[in-house]
Write an enzyme that holds these catalytic residues in place. Sequence first.
Site, PDB file in Angstrom:
ATOM      1  CG  ASN A 153      -2.419   0.770   0.714  1.00 46.71           C
ATOM      2  OD1 ASN A 153      -2.787   0.345  -0.190  1.00 46.71           O
ATOM      3  ND2 ASN A 153      -2.802   1.523   1.615  1.00 46.71           N
ATOM      4  CG  HIS A 154      -0.480   4.806   1.497  1.00 46.14           C
ATOM      5  ND1 HIS A 154      -0.988   5.269   0.193  1.00 46.14           N
ATOM      6  CD2 HIS A 154      -1.532   5.068   2.361  1.00 46.14           C
ATOM      7  CE1 HIS A 154      -2.402   5.421   0.215  1.00 46.14           C
ATOM      8  NE2 HIS A 154      -2.651   5.396   1.638  1.00 46.14           N
ATOM      9  CB  CYS A 205      -7.377   9.714   2.972  1.00 46.22           C
ATOM     10  SG  CYS A 205      -6.258   9.734   1.417  1.00 46.22           S
ATOM     11  CB  ALA A 229       5.002  -2.676   3.738  1.00 45.42           C
ATOM     12  CE  LYS A 273      -6.261  -0.551   7.159  1.00 49.42           C
ATOM     13  NZ  LYS A 273      -5.048   0.530   7.572  1.00 49.42           N
ATOM     14  CG  ASP A 311     -14.757   8.612  20.622  1.00 53.54           C
ATOM     15  OD1 ASP A 311     -14.280   8.435  19.867  1.00 53.54           O
ATOM     16  OD2 ASP A 311     -14.207   8.523  22.132  1.00 53.54           O
ATOM     17  CE1 TYR A 350      -3.410  12.812  14.739  1.00 57.89           C
ATOM     18  CE2 TYR A 350      -5.862  12.254  15.129  1.00 57.89           C
ATOM     19  CZ  TYR A 350      -4.614  11.963  14.812  1.00 57.89           C
ATOM     20  OH  TYR A 350      -4.519  10.682  14.029  1.00 57.89           O
ATOM     21  CG  ASP A 405      -0.410   2.715   9.094  1.00 64.41           C
ATOM     22  OD1 ASP A 405       0.174   3.864   8.675  1.00 64.41           O
ATOM     23  OD2 ASP A 405      -1.756   2.845   8.667  1.00 64.41           O
ATOM     24  CG  LEU A 459      -0.684  10.935  10.388  1.00 73.60           C
ATOM     25  CD1 LEU A 459       0.420  12.125  10.420  1.00 73.60           C
ATOM     26  CD2 LEU A 459      -1.948  10.979  10.088  1.00 73.60           C
ATOM     27  CB  ALA A 460      -1.341   8.403   3.898  1.00 69.75           C
TER      28      ALA A 460
END
Length: 444
Positions: A10-11, A43, A110, A132, A179, A188, A281, A298-299
Amino acid sequence: MSKIIVIGANHAGTACINTILGGGKENKVTVYESNSNLSFLGCGMALWIGNQISNGDGLFYCDKETFEKNGAEVHMEANITKIDFKNKKVYGKEKDGSEIEDTYDKLVLATGSLPIIPKIPGTDLENVQRVKIYQNAKEVIEKLKNPEIKKVTVIGAGYIGVELAEAFVRNGREVNLIDIAPTVLSNYYDEEFSETMKENMEKNGVNMVLGESVVEILGDKKVKAVKTDKGEYASDMVIMAIGFRPNNELGKDELKLFRNGAYIVDKHQRTSEKDVYAIGDCATIYDNTIDDTNYIALATNAVRSGLVAAFNILGQDIESAGVQGSNGICIFDYKMVSTGMSLKRAQKLGIDADCVDFEDLQKPEFIETENPKVKIRIVFDKKTRAVLGAQMASYYDMSMGIHMFSLAIYKKVTIDELKLLDIFFLPHFNKPYNYITMAALSAK
């Protein structure tokens, strides 16, 4: 010639593979990917679900054919189940059931991350969805063609949960966002910022169910409601968006792991095992804000880690410069960006930190076109005066400003140095006394 095996594409994997292949033909690169596709921009799933893009075809930026054209051997829907680090071998099964036994000189893990699914009754009911991978999003979109699915409950108010809550509203559904935390995006942003996003979502029709813990998903074969410790919420579909955990199934008993299970790597992306790298990740990353190893999935970090590993495999001694955890989100046109530490996190880590807040119009008052306010917070160390973090929020796209703060944290710029920073003025863009300068000047 080195024989390089990359598990996952993936990324992080895609960035690593393309860089190695671009470095010359002297290496043999073999790729094992468990999915039927690769390089999926997850994303973009919320945009697809929310009808902001017409389909998911554009969410891929590489494919098997491109890798093969550039010299790689690619095995799709191939599951690697075991690694013999001592003898440098991997084992697994191909899509057709045939056995895989392969050797490597260098190995890159990965493997990405997996959704966190809470151990509560009802997670196996029909219409309880994960979001996902591409197939997850496609399944949700197909199910949304059923007009009987009117009420959607999203569990988890982090980035993905907030984005999906917006997407389902845009898709014409009634939405609950649940939540256990008292507000959204709590990892964040400080509460002064996350509360503005909460209000923005409420204004746009999301039913915010915060400070409640999910104890059960109710239904008979199909989901009917979500039960929390304080109430029940009728639901025709439930989205599990609690978060993700590193996929460390390969080598978790042999490799050194971070407290959350991620593979610990150095600044070259090397694991505790010789000639084995971990990226994306599934691995840690160097965090400049704490000057130590951390986990920030994060990507952008995934891509950078893939590049660093690739260059080192190619023989170039390159270290990661580290990251500040820069991130951003846009919900119902309200934009929030941050980098580095929030005040809450800095104080939790025992840092004697303070912050300065400022709010002003983006452009001079005489501008008659779009001119929203911008809210900014700069977090700094009271002793060293070094900038530790920044948060910005507005309906105006001020996102590029956060990159300056990312660099400021990396270079240990002080709040006082920001006061006379050379920020140009033009009415089309900003005010002569801009909010960055004014915030810095307001610091104690």
